[in-house]
Design a protein around this motif. Structure first.
Motif, PDB file in Angstrom:
ATOM      1  N   ASN A  13       0.833  -1.212   0.000  1.00  0.00           N
ATOM      2  CA  ASN A  13       0.000   0.000   0.000  1.00  0.00           C
ATOM      3  C   ASN A  13       0.865   1.259   0.000  1.00  0.00           C
ATOM      4  N   SER A  14       1.721   1.349  -1.022  1.00  0.00           N
ATOM      5  CA  SER A  14       2.659   2.465  -1.114  1.00  0.00           C
ATOM      6  C   SER A  14       2.710   3.019  -2.530  1.00  0.00           C
ATOM      7  N   LEU A  15       3.219   4.234  -2.627  1.00  0.00           N
ATOM      8  CA  LEU A  15       3.424   4.897  -3.917  1.00  0.00           C
ATOM      9  C   LEU A  15       4.907   5.189  -4.093  1.00  0.00           C
ATOM     10  N   PHE A  16       5.401   4.912  -5.294  1.00  0.00           N
ATOM     11  CA  PHE A  16       6.775   5.287  -5.664  1.00  0.00           C
ATOM     12  C   PHE A  16       6.666   6.246  -6.830  1.00  0.00           C
ATOM     13  N   CYS A  17       7.191   7.460  -6.647  1.00  0.00           N
ATOM     14  CA  CYS A  17       7.088   8.524  -7.658  1.00  0.00           C
ATOM     15  C   CYS A  17       8.497   9.011  -7.991  1.00  0.00           C
ATOM     16  N   ALA A  18       8.781   9.212  -9.265  1.00  0.00           N
ATOM     17  CA  ALA A  18      10.125   9.650  -9.644  1.00  0.00           C
ATOM     18  C   ALA A  18      10.084  10.622 -10.818  1.00  0.00           C
ATOM     19  N   ARG A  19      11.095  11.495 -10.850  1.00  0.00           N
ATOM     20  CA  ARG A  19      11.258  12.456 -11.949  1.00  0.00           C
ATOM     21  C   ARG A  19      12.654  12.299 -12.528  1.00  0.00           C
ATOM     22  N   ILE A  64       9.942  10.022  -4.614  1.00  0.00           N
ATOM     23  CA  ILE A  64       9.104  10.023  -3.412  1.00  0.00           C
ATOM     24  C   ILE A  64       8.729   8.588  -3.096  1.00  0.00           C
ATOM     25  N   LYS A  65       8.800   8.215  -1.836  1.00  0.00           N
ATOM     26  CA  LYS A  65       8.232   6.950  -1.361  1.00  0.00           C
ATOM     27  C   LYS A  65       7.204   7.306  -0.295  1.00  0.00           C
ATOM     28  N   PHE A  66       5.956   6.914  -0.544  1.00  0.00           N
ATOM     29  CA  PHE A  66       4.849   7.290   0.328  1.00  0.00           C
ATOM     30  C   PHE A  66       4.088   6.032   0.753  1.00  0.00           C
ATOM     31  N   PHE A  67       4.156   5.711   2.048  1.00  0.00           N
ATOM     32  CA  PHE A  67       3.403   4.590   2.610  1.00  0.00           C
ATOM     33  C   PHE A  67       2.063   5.137   3.116  1.00  0.00           C
ATOM     34  N   PHE A  98      -2.997  13.623  -0.963  1.00  0.00           N
ATOM     35  CA  PHE A  98      -1.812  13.728  -1.811  1.00  0.00           C
ATOM     36  C   PHE A  98      -2.314  13.687  -3.243  1.00  0.00           C
ATOM     37  N   VAL A  99      -2.101  14.789  -3.983  1.00  0.00           N
ATOM     38  CA  VAL A  99      -2.644  14.924  -5.336  1.00  0.00           C
ATOM     39  C   VAL A  99      -1.515  15.277  -6.294  1.00  0.00           C
ATOM     40  N   ILE A 100      -1.479  14.591  -7.431  1.00  0.00           N
ATOM     41  CA  ILE A 100      -0.398  14.753  -8.416  1.00  0.00           C
ATOM     42  C   ILE A 100      -0.976  15.161  -9.766  1.00  0.00           C
ATOM     43  N   SER A 101      -0.236  16.007 -10.478  1.00  0.00           N
ATOM     44  CA  SER A 101      -0.614  16.385 -11.843  1.00  0.00           C
ATOM     45  C   SER A 101       0.634  16.702 -12.663  1.00  0.00           C
ATOM     46  N   SER A 102       0.537  16.501 -13.968  1.00  0.00           N
ATOM     47  CA  SER A 102       1.637  16.887 -14.866  1.00  0.00           C
ATOM     48  C   SER A 102       1.713  18.394 -15.072  1.00  0.00           C
ATOM     49  N   GLU A 103       0.640  19.110 -14.743  1.00  0.00           N
ATOM     50  CA  GLU A 103       0.650  20.552 -14.920  1.00  0.00           C
ATOM     51  C   GLU A 103       0.029  21.238 -13.715  1.00  0.00           C
ATOM     52  N   ILE A 104       0.434  22.492 -13.505  1.00  0.00           N
ATOM     53  CA  ILE A 104      -0.013  23.260 -12.347  1.00  0.00           C
ATOM     54  C   ILE A 104      -1.491  23.597 -12.437  1.00  0.00           C
ATOM     55  N   LYS A 105      -1.966  23.910 -13.637  1.00  0.00           N
ATOM     56  CA  LYS A 105      -3.312  24.459 -13.779  1.00  0.00           C
ATOM     57  C   LYS A 105      -4.382  23.552 -13.185  1.00  0.00           C
ATOM     58  N   ALA A 106      -4.192  22.244 -13.290  1.00  0.00           N
ATOM     59  CA  ALA A 106      -5.191  21.314 -12.773  1.00  0.00           C
ATOM     60  C   ALA A 106      -5.264  21.383 -11.246  1.00  0.00           C
ATOM     61  N   LEU A 107      -4.113  21.502 -10.585  1.00  0.00           N
ATOM     62  CA  LEU A 107      -4.089  21.601  -9.121  1.00  0.00           C
ATOM     63  C   LEU A 107      -4.642  22.941  -8.656  1.00  0.00           C
ATOM     64  N   HIS A 108      -4.280  23.989  -9.369  1.00  0.00           N
ATOM     65  CA  HIS A 108      -4.765  25.327  -9.016  1.00  0.00           C
ATOM     66  C   HIS A 108      -6.281  25.411  -9.159  1.00  0.00           C
ATOM     67  N   LYS A 109      -6.815  24.725 -10.154  1.00  0.00           N
ATOM     68  CA  LYS A 109      -8.262  24.710 -10.381  1.00  0.00           C
ATOM     69  C   LYS A 109      -8.993  24.055  -9.210  1.00  0.00           C
ATOM     70  N   ILE A 110      -8.367  23.033  -8.630  1.00  0.00           N
ATOM     71  CA  ILE A 110      -8.975  22.307  -7.512  1.00  0.00           C
ATOM     72  C   ILE A 110      -8.849  23.074  -6.206  1.00  0.00           C
ATOM     73  N   ASN A 115       1.059   7.171   6.633  1.00  0.00           N
ATOM     74  CA  ASN A 115       1.351   8.536   6.170  1.00  0.00           C
ATOM     75  C   ASN A 115       2.847   8.856   6.220  1.00  0.00           C
ATOM     76  N   ASN A 116       3.666   7.846   5.949  1.00  0.00           N
ATOM     77  CA  ASN A 116       5.127   8.010   5.923  1.00  0.00           C
ATOM     78  C   ASN A 116       5.543   8.492   4.534  1.00  0.00           C
ATOM     79  N   PHE A 117       5.966   9.764   4.453  1.00  0.00           N
ATOM     80  CA  PHE A 117       6.261  10.422   3.179  1.00  0.00           C
ATOM     81  C   PHE A 117       7.732  10.814   3.145  1.00  0.00           C
ATOM     82  N   GLN A 118       8.490  10.285   2.183  1.00  0.00           N
ATOM     83  CA  GLN A 118       9.929  10.546   2.105  1.00  0.00           C
ATOM     84  C   GLN A 118      10.313  10.994   0.698  1.00  0.00           C
ATOM     85  N   ILE A 119      11.166  12.020   0.639  1.00  0.00           N
ATOM     86  CA  ILE A 119      11.741  12.454  -0.642  1.00  0.00           C
ATOM     87  C   ILE A 119      13.239  12.178  -0.598  1.00  0.00           C
TER      88      ILE A 119
END
Length: 622
Positions: free
Chosen positions: A129-135, A203-206, A152-164, A210-214
């Motif tokens: 039950n974890s997320l692995f995110c990389a750039r 990012i590793k997020f359990f 925790f919300v992710i988007s490829s562009e800023i506009k979508a997050l700003h809209k929310i 709620n263990n969030f590590q960069i």
């Protein structure tokens, strides 16, 4: 190339609807397919631009063979075919997506050590039950997120997050932008609560606890290659040639048609020569270029000489001043905030005009100046390194040769050195070394805002060489990051993938590890890069760099003056809390009337920020 979205929410947010809304906002990034995967409190979404394996098998979210892992992914892993063989990966598709997913299933976060490409991805592990995110290493592909204890919300562009989330402006970043000209770097953005994952990080997020590590997985400062110091100049040229050729070769892979954006600059020449060698001619590669039909800025004839020599057909598209006015609003929205200037607009217009729906991949020769030392203002850091070494005779020789090559006076050389040394941490210089900041145009309220320490200051302090400091700064915190953002938005707005072969991580590591005498020598900027071009392609036409290669200054003084004035004087943003707009407009009039004022940067900044404020419908920034 795609758009990715994710929403995890322990309460309040409806994850599936939020993810769907994000994908709807960024669907231009991937018009070929939309897909979603929903789990408890978690939703993953993707909009796909099909590049490899155009069948439905390549759609996302995609599960691995075991069913344990689910991936959403934006980018290209250029070495995916060799990785598939190396690790004997069993795949159902011919996509790099599945290779990445299966590699992660056996290597976990160590998979990043094997990747050569541009990417931003998320892998959900249903078992832990974890997320692995990389750039990717250099931040070619974007990765934005918003997070608190509940979501925790992710988007490829800023506009979508700003809209929310309807985020307020991050005034600290805005002041940093206006006082240093640095932006689109580090963790923070122009909006509070919207962050970006930095290049070379994961990012590793359990979710359960709620263990969030960069974590950083790639650090250019630590890619030490002592063997390079032992090589002769000819050996270094051969090494650089091999690395760059291989980068172009693997980045020409695609199951769709490829095009290139090309100019008469040295980087574009290099791209043409390499592609001509790799493809044995132009083949079905579409070559496109924009130009300005004014003598001092028109590079069309120079490019035609090169293309005719190689027997390439280049399609030319003229950019006029009215194109800037007619397209500004659309491009500004696509760029999601301030952007470098008219060259970014010209690139966007070119991509919109020149490429059909079957041409999904574009190669562009970005990064040569940044990694190989091509900006005039870095000369001061080089001289400062020589001063520390007490190499006074060398300093005298280098300054004399630099003066002659750049065709400037000794007084201007010394002013350039002084400005560039003082601006290492504070910025405020244009590519030619001229200052572009005037604090008189700001309100006292704005000037009294205390800036936090620049994020890059802590990183570059450990770098011994001032020349390496400024190159590292430019790659990760200043010039290159804003260029890469403008490239991504300019191409993805029209559903095109833009690749940057010169910025292959192996090429970047090579140039960063060179001795300073191979970056600047005999007064020549990007010295080894120059030698590569001359020795391998027998081409001596390495012209002095144009520091004013577009008509932005001229047009803002003439054709665009009324348009720019109307934006800066708009009554809705006149008392914005940042600008003393009367002084700004007075300075703009002086700029128009005085031929000696040849820096338009602060006015372009004002145009962008005034437009940003008006679009937000806010009363004030502060």
């Amino acid at each position: 190339m795609c758009g990715i979205a994710l929403c995890y929410s322990s309460k309040n947010l409806e994850s599936d609807k939020t993810t769907k809304n994000i994908i709807d906002s960024i669907k231009h990034r991937g018009p070929d397919n939309q897909g979603f995967a929903n789990f408890q409190n978690l939703s993953l979404g993707s909009c796909r631009l099909s590049i490899f394996d155009l069948s439905d098998k390549g759609n996302m979210p995609m599960k691995d063979n075991s069913g344990r892992y689910t991936i959403i992914y934006n980018g290209e892993i250029y070495n995916f075919k060799s990785l598939k063989k190396q690790f004997n990966l069993n795949t159902k598709t011919n996509t790099d997506t599945e290779v990445l997913l299966e590699l992660y299933s056996i290597k976990k976060e160590k998979c990043l050590d094997y990747l050569n490409g541009i990417f931003a991805f998320v892998i959900y592990d249903s078992q832990e039950n974890s997320l692995f995110c990389a750039r990717d290493h250099l931040g070619v592909k974007p990765f934005y997120y918003s997070r608190n204890k509940d979501y925790f919300v992710i988007s490829s562009e800023i506009k979508a997050l700003h809209k929310i989330f309807k985020n307020d402006f991050n005034i600290n970043n805005i002041k940093s932008y206006l006082s240093t000209s640095f932006y689109d770097f580090g963790e923070f953005t122009f909006y509070k609560g919207i962050n970006q994952l930095q290049p070379g990080h994961y990012i590793k997020f359990f979710l359960q606890n709620n263990n969030f590590q960069i974590q950083r997985y790639w650090d250019l400062r630590k890619t030490i290659n002592k063997d390079l110091q032992k090589k002769s100049q000819n050996e270094l040229v051969e090494h650089a040639y091999s690395l760059i050729k291989n980068s172009f070769k693997i980045q020409c892979q695609a199951d769709v048609k490829i095009g290139i954006n090309v100019s008469s600059g040295i980087d574009s020449k290099l791209m043409l020569y390499f592609l001509d060698n790799i493809n044995s001619g132009q083949g079905d590669v579409s070559a496109n270029s924009y130009y300005f039909d004014e003598e001092q800025f028109n590079e069309k004839k120079d490019l035609e000489k090169i293309s005719n020599k190689l027997n390439w057909q280049v399609n030319f598209h003229e950019i006029k001043s009215e194109d800037i006015i007619n397209n500004f609003d659309e491009i500004f929205i696509g760029q999601e905030g301030p952007f470098p200037g008219i060259p970014t607009m010209a690139k966007s217009i070119l991509i919109k005009k020149a490429y059909g729906p079957d041409q999904k991949v574009i190669l562009e020769a970005q990064g040569g100046d940044d990694i190989a030392g091509g900006y005039r203002y870095i000369f001061g850091s080089y001289i400062n390194d020589l001063l520390k070494q007490k190499r006074f005779i060398k300093i005298i020789a280098e300054i004399a040769k630099f003066k002659n090559i750049e065709n400037i006076s000794y007084s201007n050389v010394f002013l350039l050195i002084k400005n560039s040394i003082s601006a290492l941490y504070t910025g405020g210089l244009s590519a030619d070394g001229s200052k572009n900041i005037n604090q008189d145009i700001f309100t006292n309220e704005f000037l009294n805002i205390k800036l936090t320490e620049n994020e890059f200051s802590k990183e570059i302090i450990s770098i011994q060489s001032d020349l390496n400091k400024i190159i590292y700064r430019d790659i990760f915190y200043t010039k290159l990051q804003r260029i890469l953002k403008s490239c991504d938005r300019s191409s993805m707005a029209y559903s095109k993938e833009l690749r940057v072969p010169i910025l292959d991580k192996n090429v970047v590591e090579f140039f960063y590890n060179l001795d300073s005498s191979k970056i600047i020598n005999n007064g020549n900027l990007r010295y080894l890069y120059r030698m590569l071009f001359q020795k391998k392609f027998k081409e001596n036409g390495f012209e002095k760099k144009k520091y004013i290669s577009d008509p932005q200054i001229k047009w803002l003084k003439s054709d665009l003056f009324d348009w720019a004035y109307s934006i800066m004087s708009d009554m809705q943003t006149f008392n914005d809390g940042i600008y003393n707009t009367k002084k700004l407009l007075s300075l703009f009039e002086k700029f128009r009337d005085n031929d000696k004022i040849q820096n338009s940067n602060l006015f372009w900044q004002a145009i962008c920020l005034k437009k940003m404020l008006k679009n937000s419908r806010a009363d004030k920034y502060i």
